[in-house]
Design a protein around this motif. Sequence first.
Motif, PDB file in Angstrom:
ATOM      1  N   PRO A  99      13.378  11.890 -10.464  1.00 50.89           N
ATOM      2  CA  PRO A  99      12.718  10.714 -11.045  1.00 50.89           C
ATOM      3  C   PRO A  99      13.502  10.070 -12.184  1.00 50.89           C
ATOM      4  O   PRO A  99      13.414   8.858 -12.379  1.00 50.89           O
ATOM      5  N   ALA A 100      14.252  10.863 -12.952  1.00 47.97           N
ATOM      6  CA  ALA A 100      15.040  10.288 -14.044  1.00 47.97           C
ATOM      7  C   ALA A 100      16.137   9.384 -13.498  1.00 47.97           C
ATOM      8  O   ALA A 100      16.415   8.307 -14.049  1.00 47.97           O
ATOM      9  N   VAL A 101      16.759   9.798 -12.409  1.00 49.05           N
ATOM     10  CA  VAL A 101      17.791   8.978 -11.765  1.00 49.05           C
ATOM     11  C   VAL A 101      17.159   7.717 -11.177  1.00 49.05           C
ATOM     12  O   VAL A 101      17.686   6.611 -11.331  1.00 49.05           O
ATOM     13  N   THR A 102      16.022   7.875 -10.527  1.00 47.65           N
ATOM     14  CA  THR A 102      15.338   6.717  -9.947  1.00 47.65           C
ATOM     15  C   THR A 102      14.926   5.727 -11.032  1.00 47.65           C
ATOM     16  O   THR A 102      15.043   4.503 -10.856  1.00 47.65           O
ATOM     17  N   LEU A 103      14.448   6.223 -12.172  1.00 51.10           N
ATOM     18  CA  LEU A 103      14.085   5.349 -13.283  1.00 51.10           C
ATOM     19  C   LEU A 103      15.274   4.522 -13.739  1.00 51.10           C
ATOM     20  O   LEU A 103      15.156   3.305 -13.962  1.00 51.10           O
ATOM     21  N   VAL A 104      16.417   5.157 -13.864  1.00 49.15           N
ATOM     22  CA  VAL A 104      17.617   4.446 -14.308  1.00 49.15           C
ATOM     23  C   VAL A 104      18.006   3.353 -13.317  1.00 49.15           C
ATOM     24  O   VAL A 104      18.302   2.217 -13.703  1.00 49.15           O
ATOM     25  N   LEU A 152      15.563   0.452 -13.633  1.00 46.10           N
ATOM     26  CA  LEU A 152      15.829  -0.365 -14.818  1.00 46.10           C
ATOM     27  C   LEU A 152      17.094  -1.212 -14.646  1.00 46.10           C
ATOM     28  O   LEU A 152      17.198  -2.296 -15.214  1.00 46.10           O
ATOM     29  N   ARG A 153      18.034  -0.716 -13.867  1.00 42.15           N
ATOM     30  CA  ARG A 153      19.255  -1.479 -13.565  1.00 42.15           C
ATOM     31  C   ARG A 153      19.029  -2.465 -12.415  1.00 42.15           C
ATOM     32  O   ARG A 153      19.956  -3.145 -12.002  1.00 42.15           O
ATOM     33  N   ARG A 154      17.806  -2.492 -11.906  1.00 42.96           N
ATOM     34  CA  ARG A 154      17.407  -3.384 -10.818  1.00 42.96           C
ATOM     35  C   ARG A 154      18.230  -3.142  -9.559  1.00 42.96           C
ATOM     36  O   ARG A 154      18.558  -4.071  -8.821  1.00 42.96           O
ATOM     37  N   GLU A 155      18.524  -1.879  -9.307  1.00 44.50           N
ATOM     38  CA  GLU A 155      19.257  -1.498  -8.110  1.00 44.50           C
ATOM     39  C   GLU A 155      18.333  -0.851  -7.084  1.00 44.50           C
ATOM     40  O   GLU A 155      18.785  -0.411  -6.027  1.00 44.50           O
ATOM     41  N   ILE A 156      17.043  -0.782  -7.413  1.00 50.61           N
ATOM     42  CA  ILE A 156      16.018  -0.335  -6.470  1.00 50.61           C
ATOM     43  C   ILE A 156      14.728  -1.074  -6.824  1.00 50.61           C
ATOM     44  O   ILE A 156      14.437  -1.305  -7.997  1.00 50.61           O
ATOM     45  N   GLU A 157      13.980  -1.473  -5.807  1.00 50.68           N
ATOM     46  CA  GLU A 157      12.745  -2.220  -6.018  1.00 50.68           C
ATOM     47  C   GLU A 157      11.701  -1.339  -6.700  1.00 50.68           C
ATOM     48  O   GLU A 157      11.687  -0.128  -6.528  1.00 50.68           O
ATOM     49  N   ALA A 158      10.804  -1.958  -7.480  1.00 54.96           N
ATOM     50  CA  ALA A 158       9.805  -1.194  -8.234  1.00 54.96           C
ATOM     51  C   ALA A 158       8.904  -0.383  -7.313  1.00 54.96           C
ATOM     52  O   ALA A 158       8.608   0.791  -7.579  1.00 54.96           O
ATOM     53  N   ASN A 159       8.448  -0.990  -6.197  1.00 54.81           N
ATOM     54  CA  ASN A 159       7.566  -0.260  -5.284  1.00 54.81           C
ATOM     55  C   ASN A 159       8.299   0.896  -4.619  1.00 54.81           C
ATOM     56  O   ASN A 159       7.735   1.980  -4.422  1.00 54.81           O
ATOM     57  N   ALA A 160       9.561   0.693  -4.293  1.00 60.63           N
ATOM     58  CA  ALA A 160      10.355   1.766  -3.694  1.00 60.63           C
ATOM     59  C   ALA A 160      10.595   2.873  -4.706  1.00 60.63           C
ATOM     60  O   ALA A 160      10.548   4.060  -4.359  1.00 60.63           O
ATOM     61  N   ALA A 161      10.836   2.505  -5.965  1.00 66.35           N
ATOM     62  CA  ALA A 161      11.066   3.512  -7.010  1.00 66.35           C
ATOM     63  C   ALA A 161       9.841   4.400  -7.182  1.00 66.35           C
ATOM     64  O   ALA A 161       9.962   5.633  -7.297  1.00 66.35           O
ATOM     65  N   LEU A 162       8.664   3.794  -7.199  1.00 64.69           N
ATOM     66  CA  LEU A 162       7.429   4.572  -7.325  1.00 64.69           C
ATOM     67  C   LEU A 162       7.263   5.512  -6.136  1.00 64.69           C
ATOM     68  O   LEU A 162       6.908   6.690  -6.292  1.00 64.69           O
ATOM     69  N   ALA A 163       7.548   5.002  -4.941  1.00 62.60           N
ATOM     70  CA  ALA A 163       7.452   5.830  -3.741  1.00 62.60           C
ATOM     71  C   ALA A 163       8.457   6.974  -3.783  1.00 62.60           C
ATOM     72  O   ALA A 163       8.153   8.102  -3.371  1.00 62.60           O
ATOM     73  N   VAL A 182       9.590   8.504  -6.472  1.00 65.51           N
ATOM     74  CA  VAL A 182       9.137   9.512  -7.441  1.00 65.51           C
ATOM     75  C   VAL A 182       8.039  10.384  -6.840  1.00 65.51           C
ATOM     76  O   VAL A 182       8.051  11.616  -6.982  1.00 65.51           O
ATOM     77  N   ILE A 183       7.085   9.761  -6.149  1.00 67.78           N
ATOM     78  CA  ILE A 183       6.016  10.522  -5.509  1.00 67.78           C
ATOM     79  C   ILE A 183       6.596  11.472  -4.462  1.00 67.78           C
ATOM     80  O   ILE A 183       6.216  12.645  -4.376  1.00 67.78           O
ATOM     81  N   ALA A 184       7.547  10.963  -3.672  1.00 76.30           N
ATOM     82  CA  ALA A 184       8.178  11.793  -2.638  1.00 76.30           C
ATOM     83  C   ALA A 184       8.961  12.940  -3.253  1.00 76.30           C
ATOM     84  O   ALA A 184       8.956  14.065  -2.735  1.00 76.30           O
ATOM     85  N   GLN A 185       9.639  12.674  -4.351  1.00 73.32           N
ATOM     86  CA  GLN A 185      10.433  13.709  -5.014  1.00 73.32           C
ATOM     87  C   GLN A 185       9.551  14.832  -5.544  1.00 73.32           C
ATOM     88  O   GLN A 185       9.855  16.020  -5.361  1.00 73.32           O
ATOM     89  N   ILE A 186       8.462  14.456  -6.199  1.00 72.09           N
ATOM     90  CA  ILE A 186       7.558  15.475  -6.741  1.00 72.09           C
ATOM     91  C   ILE A 186       6.907  16.269  -5.616  1.00 72.09           C
ATOM     92  O   ILE A 186       6.857  17.509  -5.637  1.00 72.09           O
ATOM     93  N   GLY A 187       6.401  15.560  -4.604  1.00 70.74           N
ATOM     94  CA  GLY A 187       5.781  16.236  -3.474  1.00 70.74           C
ATOM     95  C   GLY A 187       6.756  17.132  -2.730  1.00 70.74           C
ATOM     96  O   GLY A 187       6.440  18.271  -2.364  1.00 70.74           O
ATOM     97  N   GLY A 188       7.959  16.617  -2.512  1.00 78.52           N
ATOM     98  CA  GLY A 188       8.981  17.411  -1.835  1.00 78.52           C
ATOM     99  C   GLY A 188       9.374  18.626  -2.643  1.00 78.52           C
ATOM    100  O   GLY A 188       9.578  19.717  -2.092  1.00 78.52           O
ATOM    101  N   GLY A 189       9.490  18.457  -3.953  1.00 78.59           N
ATOM    102  CA  GLY A 189       9.850  19.579  -4.808  1.00 78.59           C
ATOM    103  C   GLY A 189       8.835  20.700  -4.753  1.00 78.59           C
ATOM    104  O   GLY A 189       9.187  21.878  -4.620  1.00 78.59           O
ATOM    105  N   VAL A 190       7.552  20.353  -4.848  1.00 78.03           N
ATOM    106  CA  VAL A 190       6.488  21.364  -4.769  1.00 78.03           C
ATOM    107  C   VAL A 190       6.512  22.043  -3.405  1.00 78.03           C
ATOM    108  O   VAL A 190       6.363  23.273  -3.294  1.00 78.03           O
ATOM    109  N   ALA A 191       6.718  21.262  -2.351  1.00 80.23           N
ATOM    110  CA  ALA A 191       6.800  21.838  -1.005  1.00 80.23           C
ATOM    111  C   ALA A 191       7.963  22.821  -0.911  1.00 80.23           C
ATOM    112  O   ALA A 191       7.850  23.880  -0.265  1.00 80.23           O
ATOM    113  N   GLY A 192       9.077  22.493  -1.554  1.00 80.60           N
ATOM    114  CA  GLY A 192      10.227  23.394  -1.545  1.00 80.60           C
ATOM    115  C   GLY A 192       9.928  24.713  -2.222  1.00 80.60           C
ATOM    116  O   GLY A 192      10.351  25.783  -1.756  1.00 80.60           O
TER     117      GLY A 192
END
Length: 229
Positions: A69-74, A77-88, A90-100
């Motif tokens: 999520p820290a990389v996605t946030l950066v 903020l640099r506008r290299e990923i859409e806001a809705n995609a960034a939120l998605a 982060v959710i995927a990263q957290i969910g995937g991490g817990v699954a791992g």
Amino acid sequence: MAADLSRRIVAEALGTAMLVATVVGSGIMADRLTDDVGLSLLGNTLPTGAILVVLITILGPISGAHFNPAVTLVFALRREIEANAALAYVIAQIGGGVAGTLLAHAMFELPILQISQTVRTGNGQWIAELVAAFGLVFTILAGLRFRSDAIPWLVGLYITAAYWFTASTSFANPAVAIARAVSNTFAGIRPVDLPAFIVAELLGALLAMALAGWLLSEPKPIRQMKAAK
């Protein structure tokens, strides 16, 4: 575009799950094989650095291989990923991490649901996480600027080194930290210690973005500089 975003989200979830499964699983294996904490840490370090090289190489072309999520946030903020995609992401990263984490527990026949009791707190730990995240994000941004083809190795080698030069063993990733809070194993962290870790990681990432924005900017041609004067 919807299908493309769905593939990117799955790639982020899968990559983070495999990363955390490696971190937690190698920690369990190392802890079982030796009572030497140094050897256990080495056994945890090498697989983590190696899997990062693999995951970034194979999933980077799909999602950019943030897994963090820290990389996605950066990048947001640099506008290299859409806001809705960034939120998605982060959710995927957290969910995937817990699954791992849960997958690692299942592989080693441990209780699937756990809460970590490992204490990781104090100024040294927080400074270490700030440094770890700063270095990771700066490595990514500098790599993109000068050697984008080397990003998998740069990130893998950086994390391998940061395991040993940071007091916290370099989580550098809020999603990984959250996932490790539900594992009472070698790689765990108490849930109560999470907020300070996450704040330090995000702050480190933002500081890296700020410095990289200045240090890695394209130099102005001499004629343009004279004209500006």
